[in-house]
Design a protein around this motif. Structure first.
Motif, short mmCIF file in Angstrom:
data_model
loop_
_atom_site.label_atom_id
_atom_site.label_comp_id
_atom_site.label_asym_id
_atom_site.label_seq_id
_atom_site.Cartn_x
_atom_site.Cartn_y
_atom_site.Cartn_z
N ILE A 1 -25.40 6.55 19.37
CA ILE A 1 -26.11 5.45 18.73
C ILE A 1 -25.11 4.41 18.23
CG2 ILE A 1 -26.16 6.54 16.44
CD1 ILE A 1 -29.00 5.36 16.12
N MET A 2 -25.42 3.15 18.48
CA MET A 2 -24.62 2.03 17.99
C MET A 2 -25.30 1.44 16.77
SD MET A 2 -21.99 -0.12 18.55
CE MET A 2 -21.57 -0.31 20.28
N SER A 3 -24.51 1.13 15.75
CA SER A 3 -25.04 0.53 14.53
C SER A 3 -24.26 -0.74 14.22
CB SER A 3 -24.92 1.49 13.34
OG SER A 3 -25.54 2.74 13.62
N VAL A 4 -24.99 -1.78 13.86
CA VAL A 4 -24.40 -3.06 13.49
C VAL A 4 -24.74 -3.34 12.04
CG1 VAL A 4 -24.27 -5.53 14.01
CG2 VAL A 4 -24.66 -3.88 15.86
N LYS A 5 -23.76 -3.80 11.27
CA LYS A 5 -23.97 -4.09 9.85
C LYS A 5 -23.31 -5.42 9.52
CE LYS A 5 -23.45 0.79 9.88
NZ LYS A 5 -24.42 1.40 9.02
N ALA A 6 -23.95 -6.22 8.69
CA ALA A 6 -23.39 -7.52 8.35
C ALA A 6 -23.92 -7.98 7.00
CB ALA A 6 -23.73 -8.55 9.43
N GLY A 7 -23.20 -8.90 6.39
CA GLY A 7 -23.64 -9.45 5.12
C GLY A 7 -22.87 -10.69 4.75
N ILE A 8 -23.42 -11.43 3.82
CA ILE A 8 -22.76 -12.63 3.32
C ILE A 8 -23.08 -12.78 1.84
CG2 ILE A 8 -24.69 -14.18 3.90
CD1 ILE A 8 -22.50 -16.25 4.72
N SER A 9 -22.14 -13.29 1.07
CA SER A 9 -22.35 -13.49 -0.35
C SER A 9 -21.86 -14.87 -0.75
CB SER A 9 -21.63 -12.42 -1.18
OG SER A 9 -20.23 -12.53 -1.04
N TYR A 10 -22.45 -15.37 -1.84
CA TYR A 10 -22.12 -16.71 -2.33
C TYR A 10 -22.00 -16.65 -3.84
CZ TYR A 10 -22.68 -21.66 -3.51
OH TYR A 10 -22.51 -22.93 -4.01
N GLN A 11 -20.81 -16.90 -4.36
CA GLN A 11 -20.60 -16.93 -5.80
C GLN A 11 -20.77 -18.38 -6.26
OE1 GLN A 11 -17.22 -14.73 -7.17
NE2 GLN A 11 -17.51 -15.33 -9.31
N PHE A 12 -21.99 -18.68 -6.73
CA PHE A 12 -22.32 -20.07 -7.01
C PHE A 12 -22.00 -20.48 -8.45
CE2 PHE A 12 -26.10 -17.43 -7.41
CZ PHE A 12 -26.60 -17.75 -8.67
N ALA A 13 -21.51 -19.55 -9.26
CA ALA A 13 -21.07 -19.85 -10.61
C ALA A 13 -20.11 -18.74 -11.03
CB ALA A 13 -22.26 -19.94 -11.57
N PRO A 14 -19.30 -18.97 -12.06
CA PRO A 14 -18.34 -17.93 -12.46
C PRO A 14 -19.00 -16.58 -12.77
CG PRO A 14 -17.81 -20.00 -13.52
CD PRO A 14 -19.13 -20.20 -12.84
N ASP A 15 -20.25 -16.61 -13.26
CA ASP A 15 -20.92 -15.38 -13.67
C ASP A 15 -21.99 -14.91 -12.70
OD1 ASP A 15 -19.39 -15.55 -15.94
OD2 ASP A 15 -20.97 -16.46 -17.16
N TRP A 16 -22.23 -15.64 -11.60
CA TRP A 16 -23.34 -15.34 -10.71
C TRP A 16 -22.88 -15.20 -9.27
CZ3 TRP A 16 -28.36 -14.60 -12.31
CH2 TRP A 16 -28.69 -15.01 -13.61
N GLN A 17 -23.48 -14.23 -8.56
CA GLN A 17 -23.23 -14.07 -7.13
C GLN A 17 -24.51 -13.62 -6.44
OE1 GLN A 17 -19.78 -11.72 -6.19
NE2 GLN A 17 -19.66 -12.50 -4.12
N ALA A 18 -24.79 -14.23 -5.28
CA ALA A 18 -25.96 -13.88 -4.48
C ALA A 18 -25.51 -13.22 -3.19
CB ALA A 18 -26.79 -15.13 -4.19
N TYR A 19 -26.38 -12.33 -2.65
CA TYR A 19 -26.01 -11.53 -1.48
C TYR A 19 -27.16 -11.47 -0.49
CZ TYR A 19 -22.87 -9.57 -5.07
OH TYR A 19 -21.98 -9.40 -6.10
N PHE A 20 -26.81 -11.40 0.79
CA PHE A 20 -27.77 -11.00 1.82
C PHE A 20 -27.07 -10.01 2.74
CE2 PHE A 20 -29.40 -11.37 6.19
CZ PHE A 20 -30.69 -10.90 5.96
N ASN A 21 -27.72 -8.87 2.98
CA ASN A 21 -27.16 -7.82 3.83
C ASN A 21 -28.22 -7.30 4.78
OD1 ASN A 21 -24.27 -6.80 2.80
ND2 ASN A 21 -25.47 -7.46 1.03
N ALA A 22 -27.79 -6.90 5.96
CA ALA A 22 -28.67 -6.25 6.93
C ALA A 22 -27.85 -5.20 7.67
CB ALA A 22 -29.25 -7.26 7.92
N GLY A 23 -28.50 -4.13 8.09
CA GLY A 23 -27.75 -3.09 8.78
C GLY A 23 -28.65 -2.09 9.46
N GLN A 24 -28.07 -1.40 10.42
CA GLN A 24 -28.73 -0.31 11.13
C GLN A 24 -28.08 1.00 10.69
OE1 GLN A 24 -27.71 -2.00 14.98
NE2 GLN A 24 -29.87 -2.30 15.44
N GLY A 25 -28.89 2.02 10.53
CA GLY A 25 -28.39 3.34 10.18
C GLY A 25 -29.09 4.40 11.00
N PHE A 26 -28.89 5.67 10.63
CA PHE A 26 -29.55 6.75 11.36
C PHE A 26 -29.42 8.04 10.58
CE2 PHE A 26 -25.16 7.32 12.57
CZ PHE A 26 -25.01 8.68 12.78
N HIS A 27 -30.24 9.02 10.96
CA HIS A 27 -29.99 10.40 10.56
C HIS A 27 -30.14 11.28 11.79
CE1 HIS A 27 -34.51 10.85 9.63
NE2 HIS A 27 -34.29 11.70 10.60
#
Length: 681
Positions: free
Chosen positions: A428-454
């Protein structure tokens, strides 16, 4: 398989021209970092809002009924028990009844804890061999967004680090129901390194009316660590042995009819014996990280959940046996570079694991005496994985990461029924990615996506004949994929408040398929879950802190089935946890913690639901010179709520042959006081 490895290796090579500002896998720091609980600032460090670091100071502040409850430090995680204290706990997270560990991966000192093709359940995770006082920190990640996590990590993972040195201490704990625990630990300089040795002894009768739980547990740990070359070398020996009598869940009607007490048992001969021995070695530097491990694990477990439903004469007690050796290794390379003024960081690694399962068996028993064999197998199961993860510091505020992973599994099953023997392989192949944006000294936003398995139990992939009925059955896939995504937000003001918020989604191609309690395949449908999680930690001043963790989840099957609803059995829709801690330089410290679980779905039509459950634990410590005195009050309000509930058919003596569908519950342990005296030398 070769082409996939070539693709991943090629991408890793290309990404050697791209990559990160902080280690994308949070695993390559050379120096020891002291972590003080949730005061760790993860802005610019974490790649999602639902990952974190738990330090040893926080672990010491919270009372624990069982060692496995250490996972409840992870926001939204619930740890319960439906049977004896010597077996793996029952885990819940993000709307999943994780059973004993499926879909949540745990590692201790680089060793995987989850057991593949286990006699009692796929992904079996018994943390009883952990001594909480020797955990240096817990790194947790929810969601399959990191390439170094593979099997069982669809919902998340936790990595337990062990201390290299510790305070010399002898600790004695005494409590209700003959609870006795003795811990002796210490370390000293040995040559160029540190030698740490610890022993834990525990006995416990339990509060049950009809049995003496008779816990007889021993843990031994020896660890040597030193700076070697330009890295840190560690060698760890661990030994664990336990035996117990079990108080299983009981049908509600038996209590209402007065046949037993709520703390009673219908079969007083169930219980188990378990052991785990391991030798592991690790070496890591800024550039390289390596692990080697060998584990010997055994479990002999007797259970009885349906009483006289299947065998009216001798009863339904059964024995599950698991006897295996595990060998594994991991090697990864970590480096930084600059490309066209962009800061990059990469990790490329390989993982290998071999489970040599000498016996995994299911037997019909009566009072622990074997009557017949349901099935008996031996299994050779191997896996290899190649992973690559890179991060790109796009600007001072924008940071991205991408990961690729390929896993290949081979399993060979030798069964006592020839038609159920065979070999299967899958990749099985899994792809994972994400991006974050620190828009202020005290704040950070995130978006993540990924494939997993058991992985599924290897027996389920080769079985053609039901070992109970002799009917033909369909085999299942060895690997089951998942897909998930998450939007997150984190706030940290460096002085008083730490808040993280995550809105997440997770789809699974199939729920867990092999049922260890029955020894048969039980394929289920695809499912999806989404939810919201909030974790807030507020320091009222330098001494007092309060925290709140809330998780709301919606879980549904996405495929229809005849005579079935679309609710996921066992899903937990609401978890609330709150804590108040006083921790200062003064001699005394105080901790109070509340955990509330919402009503849980017990059947696919949502017609049967468990009651809500609330518990409060409290702890008090006083330090005087080299002495420490502590009092823990577990289930402070003496709640009689259930620890866990199920809904299924069982049969008591004299009832109809088809049995009666009923709620089966395991109660919370009544209020328990434990007093500890420790001496440091």
């Amino acid at each position: 398989m070769g082409c996939y490895f070539a693709v991943v290796a090629g991408v890793a090579g290309v990404l050697a021209c791209y990559a990160v500002k902080s280690d994308p896998l949070s695993a390559h720091l050379l120096e020891h970092i002291s972590v003080k609980g949730r005061q760790t600032n993860l802005l610019g460090q974490a790649s999602s809002a639902s990952e974190g670091v738990i330090g040893d100071a926080e672990i010491a502040d919270r009372p624990l009924l069982r060692a496995g409850e250490i996972l409840e430090f992870i926001p939204g995680m619930v740890v319960t028990q439906h049977s004896g204290s010597g077996k793996a706990n029952q885990y819940f997270l993000r709307g999943f009844n994780l059973d004993h560990g499926t879909d949540f991966a745990s590692y201790v000192d680089g060793m995987p804890v989850n057991m593949r093709s286990h006699g009692h359940g796929q992904g079996y995770t018994d943390l009883s061999f952990i001594i909480p006082e020797l955990v240096s920190q817990i790194d947790y990640q929810k969601g399959a967004y990191h390439a170094n996590s593979g099997d069982f990590s669809a919902v998340g993972s936790a990595r337990f680090g062990l201390q290299n040195s510790t305070m010399n201490e002898a600790k004695l704990t005494l409590g209700h129901d003959n609870y006795q625990r003795l811990l002796a630990k210490g370390s000293r300089r040995q040559g160029n390194g540190d030698m740490l040795v610890a022993t834990e002894l525990q006995r416990y009768d339990g509060p049950w009316r009809d049995i003496n739980e008779d816990i007889d547990k021993i843990n031994v740990l020896a660890r040597y660590s030193e700076l070697y070359g330009d890295g840190q070398l560690g060698l760890t020996l661990m030994a664990y042995d336990n035996s117990w009598q079990a108080a299983d869940q009981v049908p509600q009607r038996a209590v209402l009819q007065g046949l037993i007490d709520a703390l009673g048992s219908l079969d007083t001969t169930v219980g188990g014996e378990s052991s785990r021995y391991s030798l592991s070695g690790s070496w890591y530097s800024d550039a390289w990280r390596g692990h080697l491990y060998a584990i010997k694990s055994k479990l002999d477990l007797w259970s009885n959940f349906t009483y006289f439903l299947n065998n009216p004469l001798n009863g339904d007690q059964f024995e599950q046996v698991d006897d295996r050796s595990i060998y594994g290794a991991e090697l990864s390379r970590h480096w930084h570079q600059q490309l066209a003024g962009v800061a990059l960081e990469h990790v490329v690694g390989v993982q290998w694991r071999y489970d040599n399962i000498a016996e995994v068996g299911l037997y019909n028993t009566q009072a622990r005496r074997r009557l017949s064999t349901v099935r008996q197998d031996s299994i050779d199961q191997r896996s290899a994985a190649l992973f690559s993860q890179s991060g790109i510091q796009l600007t001072d505020a924008w940071y991205a990461h991408i990961g690729l992973r390929y896993d290949y599994f081979i399993a060979k099953v030798t069964s006592d029924t020839a038609s159920n023997s065979g070999a299967e392989s899958d990749g099985i192949m899994s792809v994972k990615a994400g991006i974050s944006y620190q828009f202020a000294p005290d704040w950070q936003a995130y978006f993540n996506a990924g494939q997993g398995f058991h992985s599924n139990d290897a027996r389920g992939t080769t079985t053609q004949t039901d070992p109970q009925t002799g009917e033909m059955v369909s085999a299942v896939n060895l690997l089951v994929a998942s897909q998930g995504a998450e939007l997150g937000l984190r706030y940290f003001d460096y002085s008083a408040l730490n808040v993280s918020l995550a809105l997440w989604y997770l789809a699974l191609d199939s729920e867990l398929l092999y049922v260890g309690d029955a020894g048969t395949n039980e394929p289920s449908r695809a499912s999806q879950r989404f939810g919201i999680e909030l974790a807030a930690y507020y320091w009222l001043n330098s001494n007092w802190s309060i925290d709140t963790e809330l998780a709301l989840t919606r879980s549904r099957f996405t495929e229809s089935a005849v005579d079935e609803g679309n609710y996921v059995d066992g899903a937990l829709p609401l978890v609330l946890s709150m804590g108040l801690i006083y921790n200062a330089d003064s001699p005394w410290q105080l901790s109070v913690r509340l955990r509330h679980l919402g009503k849980r779905t017990l059947d696919s039509f949502n017609q049967q639901r468990s009651a809500a459950s609330t518990t409060v634990n409290a702890g008090y410590r006083y330090q005087w010179a080299r002495w420490q005195l502590a009092l823990e009050i577990l289930n402070l309000l003496d709640s009689d709520d259930s620890d866990i509930d199920y809904f299924y058919a069982s049969r008591l003596a004299g009832e109809p042959a088809e049995g009666i569908e009923d709620r089966h519950s395991h109660p919370l342990e009544p209020r328990t006081l434990r007093f500890t005296m420790a001496y440091r030398f």
